[in-house]
Design a protein around this motif. Structure first.
Motif, PDB file in Angstrom:
ATOM      1  N   PRO A  17      25.487 -42.295  22.034  1.00 45.14           N
ATOM      2  CA  PRO A  17      26.884 -41.011  21.782  1.00 45.14           C
ATOM      3  C   PRO A  17      26.035 -40.205  22.483  1.00 45.14           C
ATOM      4  O   PRO A  17      24.980 -40.332  21.705  1.00 45.14           O
ATOM      5  N   GLN A  18      26.284 -39.031  21.961  1.00 49.05           N
ATOM      6  CA  GLN A  18      26.302 -37.900  21.871  1.00 49.05           C
ATOM      7  C   GLN A  18      27.283 -37.213  22.190  1.00 49.05           C
ATOM      8  O   GLN A  18      28.514 -36.570  22.851  1.00 49.05           O
ATOM      9  N   THR A  19      27.588 -35.958  20.705  1.00 45.61           N
ATOM     10  CA  THR A  19      29.110 -35.459  20.780  1.00 45.61           C
ATOM     11  C   THR A  19      28.594 -33.930  21.389  1.00 45.61           C
ATOM     12  O   THR A  19      27.473 -33.647  22.006  1.00 45.61           O
ATOM     13  N   ALA A  20      29.772 -33.682  21.925  1.00 47.41           N
ATOM     14  CA  ALA A  20      29.830 -32.391  22.678  1.00 47.41           C
ATOM     15  C   ALA A  20      31.419 -31.479  22.648  1.00 47.41           C
ATOM     16  O   ALA A  20      32.306 -32.285  22.204  1.00 47.41           O
ATOM     17  N   THR A  21      31.008 -29.582  22.758  1.00 46.31           N
ATOM     18  CA  THR A  21      32.180 -29.389  22.309  1.00 46.31           C
ATOM     19  C   THR A  21      32.785 -28.782  24.064  1.00 46.31           C
ATOM     20  O   THR A  21      31.920 -27.771  24.121  1.00 46.31           O
ATOM     21  N   VAL A  22      34.300 -28.652  23.611  1.00 49.13           N
ATOM     22  CA  VAL A  22      34.226 -28.164  24.641  1.00 49.13           C
ATOM     23  C   VAL A  22      34.753 -26.572  24.872  1.00 49.13           C
ATOM     24  O   VAL A  22      34.975 -25.818  23.191  1.00 49.13           O
ATOM     25  N   ILE A  23      33.841 -25.868  25.214  1.00 47.62           N
ATOM     26  CA  ILE A  23      33.520 -24.424  25.500  1.00 47.62           C
ATOM     27  C   ILE A  23      34.518 -23.165  26.738  1.00 47.62           C
ATOM     28  O   ILE A  23      34.452 -22.156  26.427  1.00 47.62           O
ATOM     29  N   GLY A  24      34.914 -24.597  27.997  1.00 49.95           N
ATOM     30  CA  GLY A  24      35.709 -23.486  28.231  1.00 49.95           C
ATOM     31  C   GLY A  24      36.486 -24.650  29.473  1.00 49.95           C
ATOM     32  O   GLY A  24      36.715 -25.906  29.479  1.00 49.95           O
ATOM     33  N   ARG A  25      37.862 -24.096  29.481  1.00 50.65           N
ATOM     34  CA  ARG A  25      39.319 -24.243  30.570  1.00 50.65           C
ATOM     35  C   ARG A  25      39.559 -23.408  31.089  1.00 50.65           C
ATOM     36  O   ARG A  25      40.054 -22.578  30.849  1.00 50.65           O
ATOM     37  N   ASN A  26      39.480 -24.018  32.721  1.00 46.84           N
ATOM     38  CA  ASN A  26      39.804 -23.213  33.576  1.00 46.84           C
ATOM     39  C   ASN A  26      41.768 -23.560  33.823  1.00 46.84           C
ATOM     40  O   ASN A  26      41.917 -24.296  33.739  1.00 46.84           O
ATOM     41  N   PRO A  27      42.473 -22.033  33.331  1.00 44.64           N
ATOM     42  CA  PRO A  27      44.396 -22.869  33.591  1.00 44.64           C
ATOM     43  C   PRO A  27      44.504 -23.069  34.961  1.00 44.64           C
ATOM     44  O   PRO A  27      45.171 -24.375  35.015  1.00 44.64           O
ATOM     45  N   ASP A  28      43.808 -22.770  36.033  1.00 38.89           N
ATOM     46  CA  ASP A  28      43.955 -23.215  37.101  1.00 38.89           C
ATOM     47  C   ASP A  28      43.551 -24.198  37.313  1.00 38.89           C
ATOM     48  O   ASP A  28      44.057 -25.233  38.415  1.00 38.89           O
TER      49      ASP A  28
END
Length: 295
Positions: A118-129
């Motif tokens: 396992p490797q942790t990661a953080t969400v840094i971007g998300r396109n509303p469309d």
């Protein structure tokens, strides 16, 4: 004659000194009552002092109040700044606690999966469309992330790595309407029932588990897990539970509506998992290439 005036002045001076000493001695003497000249002088002095005392006291009090107000303003300004810092710190601590809790929950889900890395990661971007299609995380090839690796949260499987860049990666969610977005899965029971997660029903908020044999008996509430077929995706990642089972359009197989175990909307921390027991070298090229489509 001049000598007379000189002696006269001397006599007046001496008499005045004697009179002054007598007055001093008289005033120092302990008495129950003052004479009227003393009372007059004392009252006159007190009256004059009271006239000057009130304006002086008012002016002094005014400047003292101004000084107090200035100090109070500075103290309030400092307190407001500290309160703002405290509010920011409290928000930051709360966010960190949430992130730590999510990471602990995800790690807890993976404790029994010993063949996973396992490797942790953080969400840094998300396109509303493309809100239900994909997210961007802060781990990439430099961190060992590769295409088609499974991505999970504390709830369960949410998708797979679609593109791996040097420092970031794009994760395709299970709710994506991409027809190539297929995951091999099975329904947990006395006998495992296999199928493919293909598509997402937005109205019911459910994943579509297709290609279930028509004779298979599937019950509502049964757990759906990843099968691990193909050697890329790990086995046993929770996907969701069966909501409803219906025949497919041709009546040859069945289709199950699966309620996702993880939320596809509120995602901040994820875990990218890599299968370690089975390497790509042990998987035939044809099977590995099909994994991206059918896994």
């Amino acid at each position: 004659m001049p000598q007379f005036f000189l002696n006269k002045r001397l006599i007046i001076l001496l008499v005045s000194l004697i009179f002054l000493v007598a007055l001093i001695g008289f005033s120092l003497k302990e008495r129950d009552e003052l004479t009227w000249p003393e009372q007059f002088i004392k009252d006159s002095t007190g009256f004059v002092q009271s006239i000057f005392y009130r304006p002086a006291h008012f002016v002094g009090g005014f400047f003292e109040n101004v000084d107090h107000l200035k100090n109070t303003y500075e103290e309030n300004k400092l307190l407001r700044a500290r309160l703002e810092e405290y509010a920011k710190l409290e928000t930051k601590v709360y966010k960190l606690e949430q992130e730590n809790e999510e990471i602990r929950e995800v790690i807890g889900e993976l404790d029994s999966l010993r063949d996973y890395e396992p490797q942790t990661a953080t969400v840094i971007g998300r396109n509303p469309d493309q809100w239900r299609e994909q997210i961007i995380v802060n781990k990439g090839k430099q961190d060992g992330v590769e295409k088609d690796m499974a991505v999970v949260t504390a709830g369960g499987l949410i998708g797979k790595v679609k593109h791996a860049n040097p420092f970031t990666s794009t994760v395709q969610l299970l709710s994506s309407l991409d027809p190539k977005n297929r995951i091999s899965a099975y329904i947990q029971g006395e006998e495992s029932i296999f199928g493919l997660i293909e598509g997402y029903d937005d109205e019911q908020g459910a994943l579509l588990l297709k290609r279930i044999p028509h004779q298979a008996e599937v019950q509502e509430g049964q757990t759906v897990l990843s099968s691990g077929l193909g050697g890329v995706f790990p086995e046993g990642l929770i996907i969701g539970e069966v909501m409803e089972v219906v025949p497919d359009e041709y009546g040859l197989t069945q289709m199950a509506y699966v309620k996702p175990a993880a939320s596809f909307y509120n995602i901040s921390q994820v875990m990218i998992v890599k299968r370690t027991l089975i390497s790509e070298e042990n998987v035939p090229e044809e099977e590995a290439s099909e994994e991206g489509d059918s896994e």
